[in-house]
Design a protein around this motif. Sequence first.
Motif, PDB file in Angstrom:
ATOM      1  N   GLN A   4       0.268  31.765 -21.620  1.00 40.73           N
ATOM      2  CA  GLN A   4      -0.483  32.839 -20.990  1.00 40.73           C
ATOM      3  C   GLN A   4       0.004  34.149 -21.626  1.00 40.73           C
ATOM      4  O   GLN A   4       1.158  34.520 -21.481  1.00 40.73           O
ATOM      5  CB  GLN A   4      -0.214  32.825 -19.484  1.00 40.73           C
ATOM      6  CG  GLN A   4      -0.940  33.894 -18.725  1.00 40.73           C
ATOM      7  CD  GLN A   4      -0.539  33.908 -17.251  1.00 40.73           C
ATOM      8  OE1 GLN A   4       0.486  33.408 -16.860  1.00 40.73           O
ATOM      9  NE2 GLN A   4      -1.386  34.514 -16.453  1.00 40.73           N
ATOM     10  N   MET A   5      -0.862  34.832 -22.363  1.00 40.34           N
ATOM     11  CA  MET A   5      -0.495  36.070 -23.046  1.00 40.34           C
ATOM     12  C   MET A   5      -0.777  37.233 -22.110  1.00 40.34           C
ATOM     13  O   MET A   5      -1.876  37.779 -22.090  1.00 40.34           O
ATOM     14  CB  MET A   5      -1.299  36.231 -24.338  1.00 40.34           C
ATOM     15  CG  MET A   5      -1.043  35.146 -25.339  1.00 40.34           C
ATOM     16  SD  MET A   5       0.530  35.332 -26.125  1.00 40.34           S
ATOM     17  CE  MET A   5       0.010  35.693 -27.784  1.00 40.34           C
ATOM     18  N   ASP A   6       0.232  37.600 -21.336  1.00 37.11           N
ATOM     19  CA  ASP A   6       0.069  38.646 -20.342  1.00 37.11           C
ATOM     20  C   ASP A   6       1.421  39.313 -20.123  1.00 37.11           C
ATOM     21  O   ASP A   6       2.442  38.627 -20.022  1.00 37.11           O
ATOM     22  CB  ASP A   6      -0.439  38.038 -19.034  1.00 37.11           C
ATOM     23  CG  ASP A   6      -0.953  39.077 -18.059  1.00 37.11           C
ATOM     24  OD1 ASP A   6      -0.471  40.215 -18.093  1.00 37.11           O
ATOM     25  OD2 ASP A   6      -1.841  38.736 -17.260  1.00 37.11           O
ATOM     26  N   ASP A   7       1.433  40.642 -20.047  1.00 37.58           N
ATOM     27  CA  ASP A   7       2.673  41.365 -19.791  1.00 37.58           C
ATOM     28  C   ASP A   7       3.194  41.135 -18.378  1.00 37.58           C
ATOM     29  O   ASP A   7       4.368  41.321 -18.114  1.00 37.58           O
ATOM     30  CB  ASP A   7       2.477  42.864 -19.996  1.00 37.58           C
ATOM     31  CG  ASP A   7       2.303  43.217 -21.461  1.00 37.58           C
ATOM     32  OD1 ASP A   7       2.639  42.377 -22.318  1.00 37.58           O
ATOM     33  OD2 ASP A   7       1.834  44.327 -21.742  1.00 37.58           O
ATOM     34  N   ALA A   8       2.303  40.755 -17.467  1.00 36.97           N
ATOM     35  CA  ALA A   8       2.681  40.490 -16.083  1.00 36.97           C
ATOM     36  C   ALA A   8       2.075  39.157 -15.663  1.00 36.97           C
ATOM     37  O   ALA A   8       1.118  39.106 -14.890  1.00 36.97           O
ATOM     38  CB  ALA A   8       2.206  41.620 -15.181  1.00 36.97           C
ATOM     39  N   PRO A   9       2.615  38.034 -16.177  1.00 39.59           N
ATOM     40  CA  PRO A   9       2.023  36.736 -15.872  1.00 39.59           C
ATOM     41  C   PRO A   9       2.137  36.392 -14.389  1.00 39.59           C
ATOM     42  O   PRO A   9       3.049  36.850 -13.708  1.00 39.59           O
ATOM     43  CB  PRO A   9       2.845  35.761 -16.724  1.00 39.59           C
ATOM     44  CG  PRO A   9       4.122  36.460 -16.999  1.00 39.59           C
ATOM     45  CD  PRO A   9       3.809  37.921 -16.996  1.00 39.59           C
TER      46      PRO A   9
END
Length: 190
Positions: free
Chosen positions: A144-149
Motif C-alpha cells: 500500500q503506497m500511502d504516507d498514512a496507511p
Amino acid sequence: AEALDVAFIDPANAGDADKPASVTFGSPTFVSTGATLAAIDSDLGRLVDDLSNNGSNLGTAVWIMRPTTAANIARVRGTGGAAAFPSITAKGGMLLGIPVLTSENVPIVGSPGTTSIVLLNADGVALADDGEATFDVARHASVQMDDAPSSGAHQLVSLWQLNMVGLRAERIVNWRVRRPGTAATLTGVT
C-alpha cells in the motif's frame, strides 16, 4: 533513529504493542515560568530538587533538550554581561555540573511551538539493545503506497510489475524505568 529518540523521550508516549512507554511518561512535570535568568534558574532548580528529593543519583543524571534550547540557555547573560551558563553549547556540554545531551528529536508541541527539558537519572533506566538491525529486501510483494496507511481494502502496488524493490529495516530496542523519580520534565520551554 528519529522514531526511537521520540519514543524514548516524548512525555505523551504511553506505549503500545509496538513500543514501550517513554522514560518521561507519568513522571513529574513542571511548566516553565519564563526565559529570564531568574526563571530559568528557578525552573532548573525545580527539576534538580525533584530528582534529588526522590532519591535519584544526580551523579548519573543528564539533561536532555533540543540544540536550540541549549544555545538559547548559553545566550543568557548575568550581571555585568557574563554568560550565566558558560559550559553549555548547542552540542551539549554541562549545565549546573550535569552533562547535557542535545537532540533535534525532543518534541515540539503546541502553537507557538514549545519544547521540553528533561532531567533524567540514566542509572534509573533499564535498556535492552543488542545493537543489531535486520534488513530485508522484497522484489515480489504488493504494498500500500500511502504516507498514512490504514487497515481495510486499499489499492495495492506490485513491486515486481513496476521493477521496484522494497526495503525493510528492523531494530529491536526496549527500555523501562526501574524506579519512580527517575525523570522530571520542564514543559512549555520557548
